[in-house]
Design an enzyme around this catalytic site. Structure first.
Site, PDB file in Angstrom:
ATOM      1  N   LYS A  43       1.289  -1.153  -0.137  1.00 22.77           N
ATOM      2  CA  LYS A  43      -0.090   0.111  -0.257  1.00 22.77           C
ATOM      3  C   LYS A  43       0.933   0.843  -0.191  1.00 22.77           C
ATOM      4  O   LYS A  43       2.168   0.920  -0.003  1.00 22.77           O
ATOM      5  CB  LYS A  43      -0.813  -0.157   1.507  1.00 22.77           C
ATOM      6  CG  LYS A  43      -0.553   0.342   2.829  1.00 22.77           C
ATOM      7  CD  LYS A  43      -1.153   0.091   3.511  1.00 22.77           C
ATOM      8  CE  LYS A  43       0.252   0.176   5.301  1.00 22.77           C
ATOM      9  NZ  LYS A  43      -1.581   0.555   5.755  1.00 22.77           N
ATOM     10  N   ARG A 135     -10.813   1.698  14.405  1.00 18.73           N
ATOM     11  CA  ARG A 135     -10.717   1.969  13.621  1.00 18.73           C
ATOM     12  C   ARG A 135     -11.359   1.694  12.682  1.00 18.73           C
ATOM     13  O   ARG A 135     -12.778   2.023  12.797  1.00 18.73           O
ATOM     14  CB  ARG A 135      -8.964   1.400  12.728  1.00 18.73           C
ATOM     15  CG  ARG A 135      -8.177   2.346  13.852  1.00 18.73           C
ATOM     16  CD  ARG A 135      -6.754   2.796  12.602  1.00 18.73           C
ATOM     17  NE  ARG A 135      -6.621   1.234  12.639  1.00 18.73           N
ATOM     18  CZ  ARG A 135      -5.085   1.084  11.612  1.00 18.73           C
ATOM     19  NH1 ARG A 135      -3.793   2.065  11.634  1.00 18.73           N
ATOM     20  NH2 ARG A 135      -4.675   0.351  11.237  1.00 18.73           N
ATOM     21  N   TYR A 261      17.475  29.333   6.263  1.00 17.75           N
ATOM     22  CA  TYR A 261      16.167  30.944   6.724  1.00 17.75           C
ATOM     23  C   TYR A 261      16.116  31.089   7.832  1.00 17.75           C
ATOM     24  O   TYR A 261      16.589  30.162   8.836  1.00 17.75           O
ATOM     25  CB  TYR A 261      15.337  30.230   6.419  1.00 17.75           C
ATOM     26  CG  TYR A 261      14.230  30.376   4.705  1.00 17.75           C
ATOM     27  CD1 TYR A 261      14.179  31.121   4.327  1.00 17.75           C
ATOM     28  CD2 TYR A 261      13.756  28.740   4.404  1.00 17.75           C
ATOM     29  CE1 TYR A 261      13.748  31.209   3.244  1.00 17.75           C
ATOM     30  CE2 TYR A 261      14.191  29.318   2.620  1.00 17.75           C
ATOM     31  CZ  TYR A 261      13.502  30.261   2.325  1.00 17.75           C
ATOM     32  OH  TYR A 261      13.070  29.763   1.120  1.00 17.75           O
ATOM     33  N   MET A 309      12.481  24.212   1.251  1.00 17.60           N
ATOM     34  CA  MET A 309      11.786  23.286   0.530  1.00 17.60           C
ATOM     35  C   MET A 309      11.929  22.180  -0.529  1.00 17.60           C
ATOM     36  O   MET A 309      12.232  20.932  -0.754  1.00 17.60           O
ATOM     37  CB  MET A 309      10.737  24.354  -0.349  1.00 17.60           C
ATOM     38  CG  MET A 309       9.607  23.529  -1.134  1.00 17.60           C
ATOM     39  SD  MET A 309       8.222  24.258  -2.275  1.00 17.60           S
ATOM     40  CE  MET A 309       7.513  25.036  -0.606  1.00 17.60           C
TER      41      MET A 309
END
Length: 368
Positions: A43, A135, A261, A309
């Site tokens: 999956k 779940r 940053y 990013m």
């Protein structure tokens, strides 16, 4: 200048997928859990490793079943020529079950509505039971009605399954006891499933009594430990993914230079910064900023400043690193590379998330 030649023939970034390791891991797990059958869980694009290549390798190695989350994943594998037995267990209210029948995919069923729709489509099903994870799955008090309804509808019930929480031995024991009680109720209702399954990788390795007829091998088939205290290498499992890039820029800076940053890191001495063109858009966790390490030219070096990013910086000191040199973020620790588990610790998460988050712009390069 570097004394070793620059890397050639590589792009900015790649995830090398060792399909030989997939095959070896499946063979190791099959031998460990026999006579139980093995379901290779592919999956979520095979936990980020590339579903098609991994599925083929797993089947070649003898995996008896493939497990996917939803029908779309199953049909994509069928369209690519994968004909192994397959189970899909998450469905939208609007999911059309007829394609599952046409493709020979078993449906994991968790509600009476799903059961009715599966019967109308003529599907083969495996009934999911909630034994404590809260779940999907039939609640224990609703399970007898589900069993009776399946018999009434004449649905082929190939399997009955549940999922452990892996919280503690006592919790697993409680879930086991409930699962066995519900299996007894299913038998009383007239169901005789050929597959009963409860254990995923961790329980399959640690507790033989939880293996039943089939185990679902997820993280273990990718060579990664399913829990703290599990030594995957000692079990003979090998990491499948190596995430790598190439140095895109090298810059000599003075002491006190701000890095990335927010200047969360300032250099303490004159040093060299190597720019690596991967970032959080590629799944490199920003939370590992100023904590992670990578392997460059055979040496581990620290990631400094915020991971952005598309890129991050590595302080390589006075090492002779140059543009084009390979940077390994994670891979087999036997090679000196950081492991997926180390990256998970640096990011405050789990190994599953590290590999599954690897983004689509990183090509998966199969290694036979």
């Amino acid at each position: 200048m570097s004394e070793h030649p620059p890397t050639t023939g590589r792009g900015l970034r790649e995830a090398r997928i060792d399909l030989g390791a997939v095959r070896s891991n499946i063979e190791t797990l099959r031998a460990l859990v026999a006579p139980a059958l093995t379901m290779a869980v592919v999956k979520a694009d095979a936990y980020g490793h590339g579903a098609l290549g991994v599925a083929r390798a797993a089947v070649e190695a003898g995996a008896d079943w493939l497990g996917v989350a939803d029908l779309e994943e199953a049909l994509a594998l069928r369209a690519a020529g994968i004909d192994a037995p397959m189970l899909a267990w998450l469905h939208a209210a609007s999911t059309d079950f007829v394609p599952a029948v046409d493709a020979g995919v078993d449906l994991g069923i968790s509600t009476l509505d799903q059961l009715d729709r599966a019967a109308t489509a003529g599907a083969t099903v495996q009934l999911k039971l909630n034994t404590g994870l809260s779940r999907n799955g039939f609640e224990p008090e609703d399970a007898p009605a589900a069993f009776a309804r399946a018999v009434e509808l004449g649905v082929r019930v190939r399997g009955i399954f549940s999922h452990l929480s892996n919280t503690s031995r006592a919790d697993d024991d409680a879930q086991l006891a409930l699962f066995e009680a519900l299996l007894s109720q299913a038998a009383d209702a007239g169901l005789a499933p050929e597959l009963r399954h409860l254990a995923a990788t961790e329980a399959a390795i640690r507790r033989p009594e939880l293996r039943f007829d089939l185990v679902r091998t997820g993280i273990g088939m990718y060579g990664l430990p399913a829990a703290d205290g599990v030594d995957a290498a000692a079990l003979g499992l090998r990491p499948v993914m190596t995430l790598a890039g190439t140095v895109a820029n090298v810059r000599r800076v003075d002491a006190g230079a701000g890095v990335s940053y927010g200047f969360t890191h300032r250099t303490q001495r004159p040093t060299t910064l190597a720019l690596v063109p991967l970032g959080y858009a590629d799944g490199v966790p920003r939370a590992a900023s100023n904590r992670a390490e990578v392997l460059i030219a055979g040496t581990r070096q620290p990631v400094v400043g915020r991971i952005a990013m598309d890129q991050f910086l590595v302080d390589v000191g006075d090492s002779p690193v140059r543009v084009g040199d390979e940077v390994v973020l994670w891979g087999d620790s036997a090679t000196g590379a950081p492991s997926v588990e180390e990256w998970a610790a640096w990011a405050g998460t789990i190994n599953y998330e590290i590999v599954t988050r690897v983004g689509p712009r990183i090509p998966r390069i199969p290694v036979p």
